[in-house]
Design an enzyme around this catalytic site. Structure first.
Site, short mmCIF file in Angstrom:
data_model
loop_
_atom_site.label_atom_id
_atom_site.label_comp_id
_atom_site.label_asym_id
_atom_site.label_seq_id
_atom_site.Cartn_x
_atom_site.Cartn_y
_atom_site.Cartn_z
N ARG A 27 37.87 -38.54 -27.33
CA ARG A 27 37.94 -39.98 -27.07
C ARG A 27 39.25 -40.41 -26.42
O ARG A 27 39.35 -41.49 -25.87
CB ARG A 27 37.76 -40.75 -28.39
CG ARG A 27 36.36 -40.64 -28.95
CD ARG A 27 36.24 -41.52 -30.15
NE ARG A 27 36.36 -42.91 -29.81
CZ ARG A 27 35.35 -43.77 -29.80
NH1 ARG A 27 34.15 -43.37 -30.09
NH2 ARG A 27 35.55 -45.03 -29.51
N GLY A 101 41.06 -50.62 -29.55
CA GLY A 101 40.73 -51.93 -28.97
C GLY A 101 41.95 -52.51 -28.28
O GLY A 101 42.93 -51.81 -28.01
N GLU A 480 26.27 -39.47 -8.35
CA GLU A 480 26.58 -38.83 -9.62
C GLU A 480 27.25 -37.47 -9.39
O GLU A 480 28.21 -37.11 -10.08
CB GLU A 480 25.29 -38.69 -10.46
CG GLU A 480 25.43 -37.93 -11.75
CD GLU A 480 26.51 -38.48 -12.69
OE1 GLU A 480 27.03 -39.58 -12.46
OE2 GLU A 480 26.83 -37.77 -13.66
N GLU A 487 35.87 -36.34 -11.40
CA GLU A 487 36.45 -36.52 -12.74
C GLU A 487 36.90 -35.22 -13.38
O GLU A 487 37.87 -35.23 -14.12
CB GLU A 487 35.53 -37.32 -13.66
CG GLU A 487 34.25 -36.68 -14.05
CD GLU A 487 33.39 -37.57 -14.94
OE1 GLU A 487 33.91 -38.41 -15.67
OE2 GLU A 487 32.16 -37.40 -14.92
N HIS A 503 28.34 -43.56 10.96
CA HIS A 503 28.92 -44.90 11.07
C HIS A 503 30.37 -44.92 10.58
O HIS A 503 30.92 -45.98 10.29
CB HIS A 503 28.07 -45.91 10.29
CG HIS A 503 26.69 -46.03 10.85
ND1 HIS A 503 26.42 -46.67 12.04
CD2 HIS A 503 25.51 -45.53 10.41
CE1 HIS A 503 25.12 -46.58 12.29
NE2 HIS A 503 24.55 -45.88 11.33
N LYS A 602 36.11 -40.77 -23.43
CA LYS A 602 34.65 -40.68 -23.49
C LYS A 602 33.99 -42.05 -23.55
O LYS A 602 32.97 -42.28 -22.92
CB LYS A 602 34.26 -39.84 -24.70
CG LYS A 602 32.77 -39.63 -24.86
CD LYS A 602 32.26 -38.74 -23.76
CE LYS A 602 30.75 -38.58 -23.79
NZ LYS A 602 30.26 -38.07 -22.51
C1 AGP Z 1 30.88 -40.00 -16.65
O1 AGP Z 1 30.92 -38.63 -16.72
C2 AGP Z 1 31.77 -40.74 -17.56
N1 AGP Z 1 31.71 -40.26 -18.88
C3 AGP Z 1 31.67 -42.26 -17.42
O2 AGP Z 1 31.46 -42.61 -16.10
C4 AGP Z 1 30.60 -42.94 -18.29
O3 AGP Z 1 29.32 -42.67 -17.81
C5 AGP Z 1 30.87 -44.45 -18.31
O4 AGP Z 1 32.14 -44.68 -18.86
C6 AGP Z 1 29.83 -45.22 -19.07
O5 AGP Z 1 29.79 -44.85 -20.41
P1 AGP Z 1 28.56 -45.20 -21.34
O6 AGP Z 1 27.37 -44.52 -20.77
O7 AGP Z 1 28.94 -44.68 -22.69
O8 AGP Z 1 28.39 -46.68 -21.32
#
Ligand code: AGP
Length: 607
Positions: A27, A101, A480, A487, A503, A602
């Site tokens: 996280r 937060g 994607e 990333e 273009h 995450k």
């Molecule tokens: C993609 O590999 C990332 N983990 C990120 O783009 C992710 O999809 C995005 O932060 C959205 O997260 P969520 O699906 O938990 O809402």
């Protein structure tokens, strides 16, 4: 974003905290810290970097302590440093706080507290909470935290401990997940279930504006005004292997290989007596037939799943479908009527922007339906209906299996909408469902031999930039693919609708520039081949994802990554697996930590 763990009970706390942090490290991982209760005062340790650094620094600490809190951080306010790592402490060091937060009014609180003589040590928003609790503390930690939370604007999951109250933790929540559980050894609190003791399967998910006091005797709950609360206890099936790599070199690889199971389990129970069943949608066929606009709201990878779904919903149901990045949608003035369906897509179910966007959509009268991977997550709770994607815990920061779960779920939704609009017959639906189920075996086939994908990846690993191109539904999957590469490998990548190349972007093509082209068999196959050749003639290194049996493409591509033949609408499921592996092999070859890419977390629970 960031991870919290806390424990009070009869066991040595240090190991529980460090092991909990390791499970939460996905996280956030720029710094970490612990505060352990000792008779002479709180023992607080911080370290920059991974939890392993903190573990080393704690080698001779924590003796005899059975109560403490810990945190792994993803920096928002204040750069990653020891001073900015949590726990943050009050002036006298007797109160310690961990926080997930953002405290939006921290600047004004800080001014006020400075004027009252408090001394700050960090640049974080969190530190104001430690000083606020200190300000209100008169021998009752729960009362002081209650008073402090009344002053906070923003989002918080908080766990607080105090040197003057042995064996006590106080927890508070608003807009940031907090779960708790008890076993024979004590009480556990964490921002994520994965950090609770493995034998705990009855959990409490704290709700907004609720607080809890944890002692070895158990947990008591109250609201901000002190009124007693009896929270709901939720039974969850824990997968004890969820946080283990199971023999794979990294979580990403493990999760890529789980995708056939995800497809099967997401489809399980969806065809009942020959009819498609999404009971959770809670809309009758008649109500579905009135839907005349769909908004899909999401971020990142989930947004890309939405781009794929747009093609399906518009193609099969002919309902205009907009896919919107949640952070934009929430500040626009979208056209929502009673016949608008809003679909929120989120792996974590906690993404702050997606959550805020659906609240806004509901206020405007839309029916909101969620597709998420986390049972009882905030987005699941705040929606009118929910499909769970059955991906199970996704540890790697880069989404793979949850994306597949989302695409399969959205495909089912699109089929249902197509049927309710009278555009897909029952027999068509049954045939499509069988073909959709077949993709599980097709993904297994891809996974059984990945050597060509690895060779293509090694050929591209030293590039500085790459393009992903495709047409129609394949252009959606290119976004994607490019995100995955960016990333985890830190290699610049951009996706374009293949027809857009001439273009502008084609100006960047030079000898050896990788162009990943999704050229599976579809009505626009020949057009894509032309675009591929435009790049090829300018020296690009072509990696083509193509349909098995396509010999022609070998004339143009340097590497051909074959996928089994599927209906064009289902090709994102098989193609995305290839692009995930391609990105992962490049990242590993470049020496990157694929599970914990720099600067990412995450679950993005802050705006
Ligand atoms: C993609 O590999 C990332 N983990 C990120 O783009 C992710 O999809 C995005 O932060 C959205 O997260 P969520 O699906 O938990 O809402």
């Amino acid at each position: 974003m960031c991870g919290i763990v806390g424990y009070v009970g009869s066991l040595p706390v240090k190991d529980i905290l460090i092991n909990g942090l390791k499970r939460l490290e996905y996280r956030g991982y720029d710094s970490a810290g612990v505060a352990m209760w000792q008779p002479e005062g709180l023992e607080v340790v911080h370290r920059v970097g991974k939890v392993a650094n903190l573990e080393e620094a704690c080698a001779d600490k924590g003796a005899g302590s059975t109560c403490g809190i810990a945190h792994t951080r993803w920096a928002t306010h204040g750069r990653p440093s020891e001073a900015n790592a949590h726990p943050h402490v009050s002036c006298d060091g007797r109160i310690a706080v961990v926080h997930n937060g953002i405290i939006e009014n921290y600047a004004e609180l800080r001014e006020e507290l400075l004027a009252r003589g408090h001394a700050f040590r960090s640049d974080t928003d969190t530190e104001v909470v430690a000083h606020l609790v200190e300000e209100y503390y008169e021998g009752d930690l729960l009362r002081a935290v209650r008073a402090a939370t009344r002053r906070l604007v923003g989002a918080y999951g908080l766990v607080v401990t105090c040197a003057d109250e042995a064996q006590t933790l106080v927890v508070a929540r608003k807009d940031s997940p907090i779960v708790m559980g008890v076993n024979d050894d004590g009480c556990y609190v964490a921002s994520d279930m994965v950090a609770l003791a493995k034998d705990i399967s009855d959990i409490v998910v704290l709700e907004d504006y609720q607080l809890a006091k944890l002692t070895p005797a158990g947990m008591v709950f109250c609201g901000v005004d002190g009124e007693a609360i009896e929270p709901e206890v939720i039974h969850v099936e824990r997968d004890l292997e969820e946080a283990e790599k199971g023999g794979y070199p990294d979580f990403m690889m493990k999760e890529i290989y789980e995708q056939p199971r995800v497809i099967r389990e997401t489809l399980d129970g969806r065809m009942v007596n020959g009819a498609l069943s999404i009971e959770e949608l809670d809309l009758s066929v008649e109500e579905l037939s009135f839907i005349d606009r769909v908004y899909i709201i999401a971020c990142g990878t989930s947004y890309h799943a939405g781009l794929i779904a747009k093609n399906l919903i518009e193609g099969w149901a002919r309902i205009p479908t907009e896919v919107e990045v949640a952070s934009e949608f929430r500040y626009r003035n979208p056209i929502i009527t009673p016949s608008t369906l809003v679909v929120a897509v989120s792996q974590s179910g906690e993404t702050a922007d997606t959550k805020a966007a659906i609240s806004d959509a509901r206020v405007r009268g839309a029916k909101v339906f969620a597709i998420t991977n986390v049972v009882d997550s905030s987005i699941a709770r705040e929606s009118d209906g929910v499909i769970y994607t059955k991906a199970k815990k996704e540890i790697s920061v880069a989404s793979t299996k949850s994306f597949t779960g989302q695409v399969v779920s959205l495909t089912l939704l699109a089929m249902l909408l197509g049927q309710s609009k009278g555009r897909l017959s029952s027999s068509q639906i049954r045939l499509m469902f069988r073909e959709l189920a077949d993709t599980a075996g097709q993904v297994e086939e891809i996974l059984s031999d990945t050597s060509v994908i690895e060779r293509a990846a090694l050929a591209c690993k030293d590039a500085t930039s790459a393009f992903y191109i495709g047409r129609g539904i394949s252009s959606a999957i290119c976004y994607e693919g490019a995100l995955k590469l960016k990333e985890i490998s830190y290699l610049h990548a951009e996706a374009y609708a293949a027809g857009e190349m001439k273009h502008g972007p084609i100006a960047l093509i030079h000898e050896g520039f990788p162009v990943v082209t999704v050229a599976t068999k579809s009505p626009v196959y020949e057009k894509t081949l032309s675009n591929l050749q435009e790049s090829k003639t300018r020296g690009a290194l072509i990696v083509a994802v193509a349909t098995e049996g396509d010999e022609k493409i070998k004339e143009y591509a340097d590497y051909v990554l074959y996928v089994p033949k599927v209906r064009n609408e289902f090709s994102p499921i098989t193609v995305s697996v290839v692009l995930q592996l391609f990105a992962r092999y490049i990242a590993v070859a470049r020496g990157c930590n694929v599970d914990q890419p720099r600067n990412l977390a995450k679950s993005v629970t802050v705006e």
